[in-house]
Enzyme design. Structure first.
Site, mmCIF file in Angstrom:
data_model
loop_
_atom_site.group_PDB
_atom_site.id
_atom_site.type_symbol
_atom_site.label_atom_id
_atom_site.label_comp_id
_atom_site.label_asym_id
_atom_site.label_seq_id
_atom_site.Cartn_x
_atom_site.Cartn_y
_atom_site.Cartn_z
ATOM 1 N N SER A 1 0.847 -1.195 0.000
ATOM 2 C CA SER A 1 0.000 0.000 0.000
ATOM 3 C C SER A 1 0.879 1.240 0.000
ATOM 4 O O SER A 1 2.017 1.205 0.487
ATOM 5 C CB SER A 1 -0.882 0.003 1.253
ATOM 6 N N TYR B 1 -2.032 -0.240 10.885
ATOM 7 C CA TYR B 1 -2.087 -0.741 9.511
ATOM 8 C C TYR B 1 -0.863 -0.284 8.722
ATOM 9 O O TYR B 1 -0.197 -1.088 8.048
ATOM 10 C CB TYR B 1 -3.367 -0.245 8.834
#
Length: 244
Positions: free
Chosen positions: A144, A157
């Site tokens: 990501s 995260y």
């Protein structure tokens, strides 16, 4: 002379997190190009549906949590038993929870850390020996853009994605001379089931401005199709409506 992309027909690709979103889109695109796919996720019923849709000659599955070493090894064995080799690995399983560092339970936080990071490590350890034996292969890890800059509502995260970036960087330096290419595909927000009811709400208008699963799957396919004389290590992408 037109630049020649590789023909990947017949390549065997292992995909984790394969039943929805980016994983499912990648499986479909790869089968359309003649690849064989071995699918892993926790939901066996959805895996069975995918194999039925893609065709039993093109797809196989093994259900389970790839962050568990024995499950990861069983996924790799399934690929060898079904199709004889592993040409590409796509560690894609991921969980997202948005909010404060204090917002979720210990079990939820640990599950996110295990899935996102340990799930990547163990499936690589399971699949890599086959690639090393033939001195060829691709590891295309779905991370990501949060792996480069964490937002204030995604610290845990983002930490798991930073870990993936560091892991892949080390792998690239370790494996390049052994014939194995290591790439990171790092999308911005993508319109999937990711983080639904954990910071996102299904159907909320902003999801329409996000990347589509097929956008990200296309990058995975193109990395595989590059001539073996080159490698991509980091590929970030945003939709035209997203701020970088």
């Amino acid at each position: 002379m037109t630049y020649q992309l590789r023909d990947i027909k017949g390549s065997v690709v292992v995909i984790t997190g394969a039943t929805t979103g980016i994983g499912a889109a990648a499986a479909k695109q790869l089968v359309e190009l003649g690849c064989k796919v071995v699918l892993n996720a926790r939901n066996e019923a959805k895996l069975q549906e995918m194999v039925a849709s893609l065709g039993a000659d093109n797809a196989a599955y093994l259900a389970g949590d790839s962050s568990i070493p024995d499950v990861a090894r069983a996924v790799a064995k399934k690929a060898l038993d079904a199709f004889g080799t592993i040409d590409c690995l796509v560690p894609n399983a991921g969980i997202g929870m948005y909010g404060s560092v204090l917002d979720y339970s210990d079990d939820e936080v640990n599950r996110m850390m295990r899935t996102n990071y340990e799930g990547s490590v163990h499936i690589v350890r399971a699949a890599l020996p086959t690639m090393l034996a033939k001195k060829a292969g691709d590891i295309i890890m779905v991370s990501s853009v949060a792996g480069f800059r964490g937002g204030g509502d995604e610290s845990i995260y983002a930490g798991t994605k930073h870990a993936q970036v560091g892991f892949a960087g080390g792998l690239d330096r370790e494996l390049r001379e052994k014939g194995v290419r290591v790439a990171l595909v790092c999308p911005a927000g993508t319109d999937t089931q990711f983080a639904i009811e954990a910071g996102r709400t299904a159907g909320e208008p902003k999801l329409a401005s996000y990347l589509r699963p097929d956008d990200v799957a296309f990058q995975i396919v193109q990395i595989m199709r590059q001539p073996l004389t080159v490698r991509t290590h980091i590929w970030t992408l945003w939709s035209m409506q997203q701020q970088s």
